[in-house]
Design an enzyme around this catalytic site. Structure first.
Site, PDB file in Angstrom:
ATOM      1  N   SER A  35       0.869  -1.253  -0.043  1.00 47.31           N
ATOM      2  CA  SER A  35      -0.230  -0.105   0.046  1.00 47.31           C
ATOM      3  C   SER A  35       0.928   1.158   0.078  1.00 47.31           C
ATOM      4  O   SER A  35       1.836   1.205   0.673  1.00 47.31           O
ATOM      5  CB  SER A  35      -0.933   0.077   1.285  1.00 47.31           C
ATOM      6  OG  SER A  35      -1.559   1.351   1.320  1.00 47.31           O
TER       7      SER A  35
ATOM      8  N   TYR B 110      -1.999   0.148  10.266  1.00 48.40           N
ATOM      9  CA  TYR B 110      -1.761  -0.327   8.898  1.00 48.40           C
ATOM     10  C   TYR B 110      -0.596  -0.151   8.152  1.00 48.40           C
ATOM     11  O   TYR B 110       0.345  -0.754   7.578  1.00 48.40           O
ATOM     12  CB  TYR B 110      -3.213   0.161   8.101  1.00 48.40           C
ATOM     13  CG  TYR B 110      -3.279  -0.437   6.798  1.00 48.40           C
ATOM     14  CD1 TYR B 110      -3.600  -1.886   6.600  1.00 48.40           C
ATOM     15  CD2 TYR B 110      -3.280   0.601   5.601  1.00 48.40           C
ATOM     16  CE1 TYR B 110      -3.581  -2.228   5.021  1.00 48.40           C
ATOM     17  CE2 TYR B 110      -3.371   0.071   4.377  1.00 48.40           C
ATOM     18  CZ  TYR B 110      -3.404  -1.411   4.124  1.00 48.40           C
ATOM     19  OH  TYR B 110      -3.732  -1.995   2.993  1.00 48.40           O
TER      20      TYR B 110
END
Length: 300
Positions: free
Chosen positions: A133, A146
């Site tokens: 990501s 995250y």
């Protein structure tokens, strides 16, 4: 191919099956709507396997199954797709357990699966494609748990890429923009997470930041969801290219706006980067205690 209950994993499993590949697709729940959809829409070549990446027993069972069915041929490709996040909050407000769960799924689970399949991948001179990501490259507000796990994952895969070159294994990272996958775009899910976070916060932290601060973050995130892209084909095509191209890219950036985002991240000063990420994603208001101090200063 891990994480096929929904989103990129499910779409990629279907795409590779249509192309005629033998696909081993792992899901959290063999009875989930996503798993049933794959059973319905794919050929008998596709094998569904239950796996929770936080459970070594699950990973070992999947490894044994794949070894038994690919020993003679080796394994051409591994797609690390499974990912987890259920917290949108400042790092200080995010419980330590949330950081640990993100690391367990997004980093340690993928590490254990990759290491377990490497002998088969080495014998085939195959491919590893991992969905990471942009949050692992840039400090998105309220995504520390995250983002930190994805940063660790990206670095791990870059290291594998360098180390596995002598074996002929090519390693690619996929860094997608914001897509509509699984629970990531379900306001009810995020509202529930917010309520649980508020209930778990120590009183002192709740006083310092204020309940309205957490509410505001949640509202802005739900607003941001509206830009999520529904068509997953750009990501599926990137994963497929990573598996099949003669010379796959080291990094793929499917999704709009990532070019400008990475340009700002690489070439502009920190304060511009921070302003951009707040403007693009979430721009929290001042915490309650800071607002009060500011108010008192003005009165003085």
């Amino acid at each position: 191919l891990s994480g096929c209950d929904s989103g990129f994993g499910q779409a990629t499993a279907r795409h590779l099956d249509i192309m005629g590949f033998r696909v081993f697709a792992s899901v959290l729940d063999l009875q989930s709507p996503g798993a049933q959809e794959l059973r319905r829409s794919c050929s008998p070549r596709l094998t569904l396997l239950q796996m929770d990446l936080t459970k070594t027993d699950d990973i070992q069972r999947v490894l044994q199954h794949i070894q038994a069915h690919t020993n003679s041929t080796g394994l051409w490709g591994l797609v690390n797709n499974a990912g987890f996040n259920d917290t949108i909050a400042d790092a200080e407000l995010s419980p330590l357990g949330k950081f640990r769960t993100c690391m367990e799924v997004n980093f340690f689970g993928s590490l254990e699966l990759t290491k377990g399949l490497l002998p088969l991948l080495r014998s085939a001179g195959g491919r590893i494609v991992t969905v990471s990501s942009p949050a692992g490259d840039m400090p998105f507000p309220c995504l520390a748990a995250y983002g930190a796990s994805k940063a660790a994952l990206s670095l791990l895969m870059d290291t594998f890429r360098s180390e596995l070159q002598p074996w002929g294994i090519k390693v690619s990272l996929i860094l997608p923009g914001y897509y509509k996958t699984g629970t990531t775009c379900d306001p009810a899910f995020w509202n529930l997470q917010k309520q649980q976070l508020l209930a778990s916060l120590p009183q002192e932290l709740l006083q310092a930041y204020g309940e309205d601060y957490v509410e505001e973050i949640n509202q802005q995130f739900i607003q941001f969801m509206k830009v999520a892209v529904e068509d997953l084909s750009a990501v599926v095509n990137s994963i497929t290219d990573g598996l099949l191209a003669a010379n796959p890219a080291v990094r793929y950036y499917p999704g709009q706006g990532l070019g400008i985002m990475y340009f700002i991240h690489r070439y502009l000063p920190y304060f511009v980067r921070d302003l951009f990420l707040k403007g693009f994603f979430i721009n929290p208001k001042l915490p309650r205690a800071v607002r009060r101090e500011h108010h008192n200063d003005v009165k003085k």
